[in-house]
Design an enzyme around this catalytic site. Sequence first.
Site, PDB file in Angstrom:
ATOM      1  N   LEU A 184       0.843  -1.195   0.000  1.00 41.07           N
ATOM      2  CA  LEU A 184       0.000   0.000   0.000  1.00 41.07           C
ATOM      3  C   LEU A 184       0.881   1.249   0.000  1.00 41.07           C
ATOM      4  O   LEU A 184       1.763   1.392   0.849  1.00 41.07           O
ATOM      5  CB  LEU A 184      -0.914   0.014   1.227  1.00 41.07           C
ATOM      6  CG  LEU A 184      -1.865  -1.170   1.358  1.00 41.07           C
ATOM      7  CD1 LEU A 184      -2.748  -1.004   2.594  1.00 41.07           C
ATOM      8  CD2 LEU A 184      -2.734  -1.332   0.104  1.00 41.07           C
ATOM      9  N   ASP A 208       8.073   9.985   8.236  1.00 39.05           N
ATOM     10  CA  ASP A 208       9.108  10.849   7.647  1.00 39.05           C
ATOM     11  C   ASP A 208       8.634  12.268   7.407  1.00 39.05           C
ATOM     12  O   ASP A 208       9.340  13.064   6.786  1.00 39.05           O
ATOM     13  CB  ASP A 208       9.599  10.243   6.326  1.00 39.05           C
ATOM     14  CG  ASP A 208       8.472  10.141   5.299  1.00 39.05           C
ATOM     15  OD1 ASP A 208       7.334   9.843   5.705  1.00 39.05           O
ATOM     16  OD2 ASP A 208       8.709  10.373   4.112  1.00 39.05           O
ATOM     17  N   ARG A 211       9.077  13.814   4.025  1.00 38.26           N
ATOM     18  CA  ARG A 211      10.384  14.160   3.469  1.00 38.26           C
ATOM     19  C   ARG A 211      10.671  13.326   2.222  1.00 38.26           C
ATOM     20  O   ARG A 211      11.365  13.746   1.312  1.00 38.26           O
ATOM     21  CB  ARG A 211      11.476  13.878   4.507  1.00 38.26           C
ATOM     22  CG  ARG A 211      11.920  15.094   5.238  1.00 38.26           C
ATOM     23  CD  ARG A 211      13.088  14.832   6.161  1.00 38.26           C
ATOM     24  NE  ARG A 211      12.837  13.789   7.142  1.00 38.26           N
ATOM     25  CZ  ARG A 211      13.575  12.687   7.219  1.00 38.26           C
ATOM     26  NH1 ARG A 211      14.556  12.487   6.370  1.00 38.26           N
ATOM     27  NH2 ARG A 211      13.335  11.784   8.149  1.00 38.26           N
ATOM     28  N   TYR A 212      10.179  12.099   2.257  1.00 37.59           N
ATOM     29  CA  TYR A 212      10.458  11.213   1.131  1.00 37.59           C
ATOM     30  C   TYR A 212       9.216  11.010   0.294  1.00 37.59           C
ATOM     31  O   TYR A 212       8.093  11.086   0.780  1.00 37.59           O
ATOM     32  CB  TYR A 212      10.927   9.842   1.638  1.00 37.59           C
ATOM     33  CG  TYR A 212      12.131   9.889   2.538  1.00 37.59           C
ATOM     34  CD1 TYR A 212      13.398  10.179   2.018  1.00 37.59           C
ATOM     35  CD2 TYR A 212      12.008   9.639   3.905  1.00 37.59           C
ATOM     36  CE1 TYR A 212      14.505  10.212   2.852  1.00 37.59           C
ATOM     37  CE2 TYR A 212      13.111   9.664   4.745  1.00 37.59           C
ATOM     38  CZ  TYR A 212      14.358   9.960   4.219  1.00 37.59           C
ATOM     39  OH  TYR A 212      15.441   9.994   5.042  1.00 37.59           O
ATOM     40  N   CYS A 216       8.295   3.721  -0.640  1.00 35.97           N
ATOM     41  CA  CYS A 216       7.633   2.415  -0.584  1.00 35.97           C
ATOM     42  C   CYS A 216       7.338   1.903  -1.984  1.00 35.97           C
ATOM     43  O   CYS A 216       7.471   0.707  -2.254  1.00 35.97           O
ATOM     44  CB  CYS A 216       6.356   2.503   0.246  1.00 35.97           C
ATOM     45  SG  CYS A 216       6.720   2.931   1.959  1.00 35.97           S
ATOM     46  N   LEU A 230      -4.906   3.691  -1.352  1.00 36.49           N
ATOM     47  CA  LEU A 230      -6.273   3.669  -0.827  1.00 36.49           C
ATOM     48  C   LEU A 230      -7.120   4.611  -1.687  1.00 36.49           C
ATOM     49  O   LEU A 230      -6.623   5.666  -2.108  1.00 36.49           O
ATOM     50  CB  LEU A 230      -6.283   4.126   0.636  1.00 36.49           C
ATOM     51  CG  LEU A 230      -5.602   3.181   1.624  1.00 36.49           C
ATOM     52  CD1 LEU A 230      -5.362   3.870   2.963  1.00 36.49           C
ATOM     53  CD2 LEU A 230      -6.446   1.921   1.836  1.00 36.49           C
ATOM     54  N   LYS A 243      -2.941  11.802  -0.684  1.00 40.20           N
ATOM     55  CA  LYS A 243      -3.132  11.822   0.765  1.00 40.20           C
ATOM     56  C   LYS A 243      -2.199  10.820   1.413  1.00 40.20           C
ATOM     57  O   LYS A 243      -2.350   9.617   1.207  1.00 40.20           O
ATOM     58  CB  LYS A 243      -4.568  11.450   1.110  1.00 40.20           C
ATOM     59  CG  LYS A 243      -5.561  12.522   0.778  1.00 40.20           C
ATOM     60  CD  LYS A 243      -5.590  13.583   1.848  1.00 40.20           C
ATOM     61  CE  LYS A 243      -6.590  14.661   1.478  1.00 40.20           C
ATOM     62  NZ  LYS A 243      -6.279  15.926   2.150  1.00 40.20           N
TER      63      LYS A 243
HETATM   64  N1  SAH Z   1       6.931   8.927   2.691  1.00 39.88           N
HETATM   65  C1  SAH Z   1       6.629   7.516   2.637  1.00 39.88           C
HETATM   66  C2  SAH Z   1       5.175   7.234   3.040  1.00 39.88           C
HETATM   67  C3  SAH Z   1       4.960   7.197   4.539  1.00 39.88           C
HETATM   68  S1  SAH Z   1       3.284   6.985   4.998  1.00 39.88           S
HETATM   69  C4  SAH Z   1       6.940   7.018   1.231  1.00 39.88           C
HETATM   70  O1  SAH Z   1       7.758   7.642   0.551  1.00 39.88           O
HETATM   71  O2  SAH Z   1       6.470   5.975   0.832  1.00 39.88           O
HETATM   72  C5  SAH Z   1       3.336   5.406   5.831  1.00 39.88           C
HETATM   73  C6  SAH Z   1       2.633   4.268   5.140  1.00 39.88           C
HETATM   74  O3  SAH Z   1       1.218   4.405   5.224  1.00 39.88           O
HETATM   75  C7  SAH Z   1       2.890   4.101   3.673  1.00 39.88           C
HETATM   76  O4  SAH Z   1       4.055   3.369   3.440  1.00 39.88           O
HETATM   77  C8  SAH Z   1       1.688   3.341   3.183  1.00 39.88           C
HETATM   78  O5  SAH Z   1       1.833   1.946   3.344  1.00 39.88           O
HETATM   79  C9  SAH Z   1       0.596   3.836   4.089  1.00 39.88           C
HETATM   80  N2  SAH Z   1      -0.186   4.885   3.419  1.00 39.88           N
HETATM   81  C10 SAH Z   1      -0.265   6.175   3.759  1.00 39.88           C
HETATM   82  N3  SAH Z   1      -1.105   6.832   2.950  1.00 39.88           N
HETATM   83  C11 SAH Z   1      -1.577   5.938   2.065  1.00 39.88           C
HETATM   84  C12 SAH Z   1      -2.475   5.988   0.964  1.00 39.88           C
HETATM   85  N4  SAH Z   1      -3.088   7.135   0.618  1.00 39.88           N
HETATM   86  N5  SAH Z   1      -2.717   4.872   0.263  1.00 39.88           N
HETATM   87  C13 SAH Z   1      -2.117   3.709   0.597  1.00 39.88           C
HETATM   88  N6  SAH Z   1      -1.258   3.588   1.622  1.00 39.88           N
HETATM   89  C14 SAH Z   1      -0.986   4.685   2.357  1.00 39.88           C
END
Ligand code: SAH
Length: 311
Positions: A184, A208, A211-212, A216, A230, A243
């Site tokens: 996700l 983070d 910041r990044y 993922c 999502l 989001k």
């Molecule tokens: N900055 C990170 C994201 C961190 S948010 C990046 O570069 O990937 C932490 C985790 O929450 C994400 O890895 C993801 O698995 C989940 N997440 C947050 N928002 C999401 C969204 N809109 N849809 C799916 N997964 C989400």
Amino acid sequence: MSGSEIAPEDAAQHLSDVPEFDQPAAQPSKSSLKKAARREKLAAFKLERRAREKLAKKEKKRIKAEKRAAGELDSEDEPKPKKRRIAGPPFGGRVVVDLGFDKIMTEKEVQSLCSQLGYTYSANRHAGHPFALFFTSLDGKTLARLESLGDASYKRWTNTQWWSEGYERLWDTDPAVKQSIVYLTADSDEELTELKPDETYVIGGICDHNRYKNECLNKAQATGIRTARLPIGTYLADLRSRKVLTVNQAFEILVHWVETRDWESAFHAVIPKRKFDENKGNDKVKSMKPEKADSETVVVSVEELETNDQT
Ligand code: SAH
């Protein structure tokens, strides 16, 4: 009965026949008499106190019952019904929190992440249909932080698995398992439509403060697993919004979806209301930097969660 055996009722008699048992007991000393008297007094006092407490309790109960009958009780005075989870069968699906981002987080971010892990665990414990909850790549600062909280209470979290290995271990023995894993991430081009009990959903265990980007997504692509975001955009007025939620928010949305099969109600239950309002009638793409309260979510410590949870 042979002559050497003594019937129990004769035993006392038999003993008194032995000269040394005839001797009067040695006179107890003054201090031991005093001690015995004190013990007796204390025992009597304790009995009396217990009786008094019992009476007081009864009286309190009686007064409360009277007040209740007269409708004089405030709602705060009434005992709160205990929140009980109506435990249903587990959903079947698995959620993996990938903790493999330890090195790119600051100490403070790791602390926030660990709080989010506590919320995640708590949400699963209270879920009607819980997920099997895995934490992979546990190491470094995250491991140290978890070890320091509540005497390593994470080790006692029920129905969780903690691996030092990465999530790749999931398909160690069967490469076909890979097809059933979805990472996700808000950065995916695919939108999640439903959750399936035979699938595994990976949440990036990373805090983070935005910041990044694509961390993922890149990792999922490098390990060859599907990705999905999502379907928030469908339910928020600003369709272009990217989001980014916290780990526990993403997880709680999954839990709510399983319960309601309704994304909209899941988003409403988890994402702060103002997030919806701020997008109403707004066509401009907003900065998607989450506000501090959302991204940090450090309200209670994991220990507190633990103790609250044990009820
Ligand atoms: N900055 C990170 C994201 C961190 S948010 C990046 O570069 O990937 C932490 C985790 O929450 C994400 O890895 C993801 O698995 C989940 N997440 C947050 N928002 C999401 C969204 N809109 N849809 C799916 N997964 C989400």
